[in-house]
Design a protein around this motif. Sequence first.
Motif, PDB file in Angstrom:
ATOM      1  N   VAL A  87     -63.297 -27.849  42.125  1.00 53.41           N
ATOM      2  CA  VAL A  87     -64.461 -26.958  42.165  1.00 53.41           C
ATOM      3  C   VAL A  87     -65.632 -27.687  42.832  1.00 53.41           C
ATOM      4  N   GLU A  88     -66.393 -26.963  43.629  1.00 49.80           N
ATOM      5  CA  GLU A  88     -67.575 -27.535  44.286  1.00 49.80           C
ATOM      6  C   GLU A  88     -68.781 -27.319  43.377  1.00 49.80           C
ATOM      7  N   HIS A  89     -69.564 -28.368  43.180  1.00 46.33           N
ATOM      8  CA  HIS A  89     -70.755 -28.263  42.312  1.00 46.33           C
ATOM      9  C   HIS A  89     -71.961 -28.753  43.114  1.00 46.33           C
ATOM     10  N   PRO A  90     -73.103 -28.046  43.021  1.00 43.80           N
ATOM     11  CA  PRO A  90     -74.219 -28.381  43.909  1.00 43.80           C
ATOM     12  C   PRO A  90     -74.796 -29.786  43.732  1.00 43.80           C
ATOM     13  N   THR A  91     -74.742 -30.335  42.526  1.00 40.51           N
ATOM     14  CA  THR A  91     -75.325 -31.669  42.378  1.00 40.51           C
ATOM     15  C   THR A  91     -74.279 -32.772  42.262  1.00 40.51           C
ATOM     16  N   ARG A  92     -73.081 -32.447  41.816  1.00 37.08           N
ATOM     17  CA  ARG A  92     -72.086 -33.509  41.682  1.00 37.08           C
ATOM     18  C   ARG A  92     -71.041 -33.504  42.803  1.00 37.08           C
ATOM     19  N   GLY A  93     -70.982 -32.447  43.604  1.00 38.62           N
ATOM     20  CA  GLY A  93     -69.962 -32.355  44.646  1.00 38.62           C
ATOM     21  C   GLY A  93     -68.672 -31.805  44.076  1.00 38.62           C
ATOM     22  N   ARG A  94     -67.539 -32.227  44.656  1.00 39.51           N
ATOM     23  CA  ARG A  94     -66.264 -31.676  44.194  1.00 39.51           C
ATOM     24  C   ARG A  94     -65.790 -32.404  42.939  1.00 39.51           C
ATOM     25  N   HIS A  95     -65.238 -31.627  42.013  1.00 48.66           N
ATOM     26  CA  HIS A  95     -64.623 -32.270  40.849  1.00 48.66           C
ATOM     27  C   HIS A  95     -63.406 -31.475  40.418  1.00 48.66           C
ATOM     28  N   LEU A  96     -62.552 -32.153  39.677  1.00 49.92           N
ATOM     29  CA  LEU A  96     -61.325 -31.509  39.191  1.00 49.92           C
ATOM     30  C   LEU A  96     -61.591 -30.881  37.845  1.00 49.92           C
ATOM     31  N   THR A  97     -60.909 -29.781  37.589  1.00 47.94           N
ATOM     32  CA  THR A  97     -61.040 -29.174  36.276  1.00 47.94           C
ATOM     33  C   THR A  97     -59.710 -28.555  35.885  1.00 47.94           C
ATOM     34  N   VAL A  98     -59.605 -28.214  34.605  1.00 45.69           N
ATOM     35  CA  VAL A  98     -58.431 -27.470  34.154  1.00 45.69           C
ATOM     36  C   VAL A  98     -58.806 -25.994  34.242  1.00 45.69           C
ATOM     37  N   GLY A  99     -58.050 -25.249  35.012  1.00 47.48           N
ATOM     38  CA  GLY A  99     -58.330 -23.818  35.151  1.00 47.48           C
ATOM     39  C   GLY A  99     -57.762 -23.042  33.979  1.00 47.48           C
ATOM     40  N   ASN A 100     -57.630 -21.751  34.152  1.00 43.98           N
ATOM     41  CA  ASN A 100     -57.143 -20.902  33.068  1.00 43.98           C
ATOM     42  C   ASN A 100     -55.641 -21.091  32.882  1.00 43.98           C
TER      43      ASN A 100
END
Length: 416
Positions: free
Chosen positions: A359-372
């Motif tokens: 996921v792209e985040h405006p202040t942290r950049g790209r990060h991984l996450t667990v989706g649904n």
Amino acid sequence: MDDKALSGVRILDFTHVQSGPTCTQLLAWFGADVIKVERPGEGDATRGQLRDIPGVDSLYFTMLNHNKRSVTLNAKSRGGKQLLESLIKHCDVLVENFAPGAMERMGLTWERIHELNPRMIVGSVKGFGPGRYEDCKVYENVAQCAGGAASTTGFDDGPPVVSGAQIGDSGTGLHLALGIVTALYHRTRSGRGQKVLAPMQDAVLNLCRVKLRDQQRLERAHSLHEYPQYPDGKFGDAVPRAGNASGGGQPGWILRCKGWETDPNAYIYFITQAAVWPAVCKVIGEEEWITDEAYATPQARLLHLKPIFARIEQWTMSKTKFEAMEILNQYDIPCGPILSMKEIAEDPWLRQSGTVVEVEHPTRGRHLTVGNPIKLSDSPTEVTRAPLLGEHTEEVLLELGYTAGDMKALRDEGAI
Ligand code: CAO
């Protein structure tokens, strides 16, 4: 047209930390409009906890608050209280996981909420249900201990152990989400909202159901034949810790694989399912065990599980966990590699299924996450980033009918 399963459902998300946010994130993934209400200035405490980048919302926060909108509001100010009441009238569900009594101290009793909006469903996580501990604050590991998970996890000769799986927090959030959608369904007939309570101790106990099964079996038989304590060790009057033994009637254990001396995760979970016992014997080169009376039946094997797994381990130690998987799967032998978080993060299939997402985040950049992890065929999940603190305050207030002048007054008062 937005045809997500829960589109049109508005959630007033008054949750923080992990248990409550897990629940509302799931509802958001199913299409609900989740409006997260946070304290001006600081917001959900997890925004600042376990930070990996200075000044940027932590992964703790960003991974639990996807697909939500954030409104800042001081619930203890006059204007904030009014705004909260507008939100209660505007939404279908309020979800909270404050310490016991906090909602009432804010003036938000069930009676008051129901008076403002008789259709509103109020979902709550608390550490404990009614009883001696009902006023206690609770975090994950306390729930694991009080719900029976810790006393039944670990090895017989060691202390109770808590699990890395967040069964107290995320496990309870899942339970609450089910309670809320059930209440929403009920409301289609009754027209009324109701309270939904998911105590963390109860949710953990629900996940430890098989251990309460074993408690009763132990009381009857004074022994549990599939536990590693059998046949040599002693049983007390409570279910003991079962190490890595399989939870069900199919004996299993974690076995070393090639490279275990240096790789802490070079292991495989191996299950000696009765149906594939002849195949297990063939694979490890002990074909005489197929007919040998000491090994031929599941009952007989329970007396020899330790030497059986020691012999299978001689075989698994000659293969990497992935080589062993490949061979064992040809025979339908149930087994699974012990995957590290690094391996999971890099797993192309989990990425393909949308369970691991970038996921792209405006202040942290790209990060991984667990989706649904729950897949609906007609309502696929699109994971979007967590909101910045108060990012949607103005947007939501405009939807509620507040004017620019109203907002200025609220800002001047410190209410938003
Ligand atoms: N405006 C004004 N006040 C606000 C506010 C807002 N927008 N949001 C929160 N607050 C206030 C609350 O009203 C409360 O004030 P009072 O103590 O004066 O009533 C205060 O913030 C703190 O709330 P809290 O007691 O819930 O928070 P805590 O950090 O002290 O405790 C926790 C955290 C998790 C232990 C507690 O909330 C709890 O036991 N929750 C239920 C169980 C639970 O969900 N645990 C899982 C947590 S995840 O590991």
